[in-house]
Design a protein around this motif. Structure first.
Motif, mmCIF file in Angstrom:
data_model
loop_
_atom_site.group_PDB
_atom_site.id
_atom_site.type_symbol
_atom_site.label_atom_id
_atom_site.label_comp_id
_atom_site.label_asym_id
_atom_site.label_seq_id
_atom_site.Cartn_x
_atom_site.Cartn_y
_atom_site.Cartn_z
ATOM 1 N N GLY A 6 -68.963 -8.696 -6.778
ATOM 2 C CA GLY A 6 -68.669 -9.236 -5.462
ATOM 3 C C GLY A 6 -67.205 -9.648 -5.371
ATOM 4 N N LEU A 7 -66.523 -9.197 -4.303
ATOM 5 C CA LEU A 7 -65.111 -9.511 -4.085
ATOM 6 C C LEU A 7 -64.894 -9.951 -2.645
ATOM 7 C CD1 LEU A 7 -63.531 -6.327 -5.741
ATOM 8 C CD2 LEU A 7 -63.725 -8.615 -6.759
ATOM 9 N N SER A 8 -63.830 -10.670 -2.404
ATOM 10 C CA SER A 8 -63.440 -11.078 -1.053
ATOM 11 C C SER A 8 -62.289 -10.216 -0.572
ATOM 12 C CB SER A 8 -62.949 -12.531 -1.046
ATOM 13 O OG SER A 8 -63.944 -13.398 -1.489
ATOM 14 N N ILE A 9 -62.331 -9.839 0.709
ATOM 15 C CA ILE A 9 -61.185 -9.185 1.329
ATOM 16 C C ILE A 9 -60.934 -9.868 2.670
ATOM 17 C CG2 ILE A 9 -61.531 -6.983 0.146
ATOM 18 C CD1 ILE A 9 -62.691 -5.868 2.748
ATOM 19 N N ARG A 73 -63.707 -17.568 -3.316
ATOM 20 C CA ARG A 73 -64.928 -18.051 -2.666
ATOM 21 C C ARG A 73 -66.141 -17.183 -3.008
ATOM 22 N NH1 ARG A 73 -66.041 -22.609 -0.197
ATOM 23 N NH2 ARG A 73 -64.073 -22.550 0.871
ATOM 24 N N TYR A 74 -66.013 -15.860 -2.962
ATOM 25 C CA TYR A 74 -67.155 -14.973 -3.109
ATOM 26 C C TYR A 74 -67.253 -14.199 -4.425
ATOM 27 C CZ TYR A 74 -67.428 -15.735 1.918
ATOM 28 O OH TYR A 74 -67.517 -16.307 3.143
ATOM 29 N N PRO A 75 -66.202 -14.099 -5.223
ATOM 30 C CA PRO A 75 -66.305 -13.267 -6.429
ATOM 31 C C PRO A 75 -67.453 -13.681 -7.347
ATOM 32 C CG PRO A 75 -64.022 -13.792 -6.004
ATOM 33 C CD PRO A 75 -64.852 -14.631 -5.055
ATOM 34 N N LYS A 114 -69.377 -23.208 -16.892
ATOM 35 C CA LYS A 114 -68.677 -24.485 -16.745
ATOM 36 C C LYS A 114 -67.317 -24.337 -16.069
ATOM 37 C CE LYS A 114 -71.845 -26.904 -18.879
ATOM 38 N NZ LYS A 114 -72.764 -27.778 -18.233
ATOM 39 N N SER A 115 -66.796 -23.100 -15.999
ATOM 40 C CA SER A 115 -65.520 -22.854 -15.315
ATOM 41 C C SER A 115 -65.710 -22.516 -13.850
ATOM 42 C CB SER A 115 -64.759 -21.710 -15.999
ATOM 43 O OG SER A 115 -64.455 -22.065 -17.322
ATOM 44 N N GLY A 116 -66.963 -22.450 -13.392
ATOM 45 C CA GLY A 116 -67.243 -22.162 -11.998
ATOM 46 C C GLY A 116 -67.451 -20.688 -11.683
ATOM 47 N N ASN A 117 -67.474 -19.819 -12.699
ATOM 48 C CA ASN A 117 -67.734 -18.400 -12.468
ATOM 49 C C ASN A 117 -69.216 -18.222 -12.134
ATOM 50 O OD1 ASN A 117 -65.085 -17.299 -13.139
ATOM 51 N ND2 ASN A 117 -65.556 -18.041 -15.190
ATOM 52 N N MET A 118 -69.481 -17.457 -11.072
ATOM 53 C CA MET A 118 -70.854 -17.286 -10.607
ATOM 54 C C MET A 118 -71.441 -15.959 -11.071
ATOM 55 S SD MET A 118 -72.479 -17.503 -6.778
ATOM 56 C CE MET A 118 -71.339 -16.335 -6.087
ATOM 57 N N PHE A 119 -72.725 -16.015 -11.456
ATOM 58 C CA PHE A 119 -73.466 -14.843 -11.868
ATOM 59 C C PHE A 119 -74.748 -14.769 -11.044
ATOM 60 C CE2 PHE A 119 -70.760 -16.119 -15.253
ATOM 61 C CZ PHE A 119 -70.265 -14.922 -15.761
ATOM 62 N N GLU A 120 -74.951 -13.647 -10.386
ATOM 63 C CA GLU A 120 -76.180 -13.386 -9.644
ATOM 64 C C GLU A 120 -77.101 -12.641 -10.605
ATOM 65 O OE1 GLU A 120 -77.547 -10.837 -5.718
ATOM 66 O OE2 GLU A 120 -75.429 -11.230 -6.058
ATOM 67 N N ILE A 121 -78.267 -13.206 -10.859
ATOM 68 C CA ILE A 121 -79.191 -12.650 -11.845
ATOM 69 C C ILE A 121 -80.407 -12.089 -11.109
ATOM 70 C CG2 ILE A 121 -80.551 -13.140 -13.909
ATOM 71 C CD1 ILE A 121 -77.502 -13.560 -14.284
ATOM 72 N N LYS A 122 -80.600 -10.767 -11.232
ATOM 73 C CA LYS A 122 -81.706 -10.088 -10.555
ATOM 74 C C LYS A 122 -82.601 -9.378 -11.559
ATOM 75 C CE LYS A 122 -79.634 -9.102 -6.110
ATOM 76 N NZ LYS A 122 -79.392 -8.076 -5.099
ATOM 77 N N ARG A 123 -83.755 -8.967 -11.065
ATOM 78 C CA ARG A 123 -84.678 -8.178 -11.875
ATOM 79 C C ARG A 123 -84.207 -6.729 -11.864
ATOM 80 N NH1 ARG A 123 -89.091 -9.269 -14.064
ATOM 81 N NH2 ARG A 123 -89.366 -11.187 -12.853
ATOM 82 N N LYS A 124 -84.276 -6.089 -13.025
ATOM 83 C CA LYS A 124 -83.935 -4.663 -13.123
ATOM 84 C C LYS A 124 -84.862 -3.868 -12.221
ATOM 85 C CE LYS A 124 -82.145 -3.877 -17.740
ATOM 86 N NZ LYS A 124 -82.433 -3.325 -19.063
ATOM 87 N N GLU A 125 -84.288 -2.922 -11.509
ATOM 88 C CA GLU A 125 -85.101 -2.040 -10.686
ATOM 89 C C GLU A 125 -85.698 -0.966 -11.577
ATOM 90 O OE1 GLU A 125 -82.848 -0.625 -7.366
ATOM 91 O OE2 GLU A 125 -82.255 -2.649 -6.789
#
Length: 128
Positions: A6-9, A73-75, A114-125
């Motif tokens: 995910g990136l912001s533009i 904000r979104y990465p 702890k550095s604020g990096n976000m990870f979206e965790i999903k189920r494998k398709e």
């Protein structure tokens, strides 16, 4: 394992001008994030956001239109696991921030280091 980045533009024109023309990504879909609860809980904002999903080979980009240019904000990285609940629960037990989005057809976990990096965790398709 890597599902998307995910990136912001700032300007939507960059999708065609840069991502499609230069990097040869193709647009898969466009949608609007408008749930205030989701936007506030995940991204700490309270305004609708246009999102474009693009793909090049096996890499998907989720581009968030952020006309205010609020960098960072979104990465995020979206990772797919066989058992995303286990990853989410383990992070939570270790004291990491998490938020769970329950949708009609799936549950998505968000965890932050702890550095604020976000990870979206999903189920494998499951491939057919």
């Amino acid at each position: 394992m890597l599902q998307h980045i995910g990136l912001s533009i700032i300007e939507p024109a960059e999708i065609q001008n840069f991502y499609e023309s230069v990097l040869h990504f193709r647009q898969l879909k466009q949608f609007t994030l408008d749930s205030e609860d989701v936007l506030h809980s995940i991204f700490s904002i309270d305004r609708q956001t246009e999102v474009f999903m693009l793909e090049q080979q096996d890499l998907k980009l989720e581009l968030f239109i952020d006309p205010k240019g609020e960098r960072g904000r979104y990465p995020h990285l979206c990772l797919a696991y066989d058992n995303p609940e286990e990853v989410s629960d383990h992070a939570h037990q270790l004291g990491y921030r998490r938020w769970i989005k329950k949708g009609p057809n799936r549950i998505t976990h968000f965890i932050w280091d702890k550095s604020g990096n976000m990870f979206e965790i999903k189920r494998k398709e499951i491939s057919s």
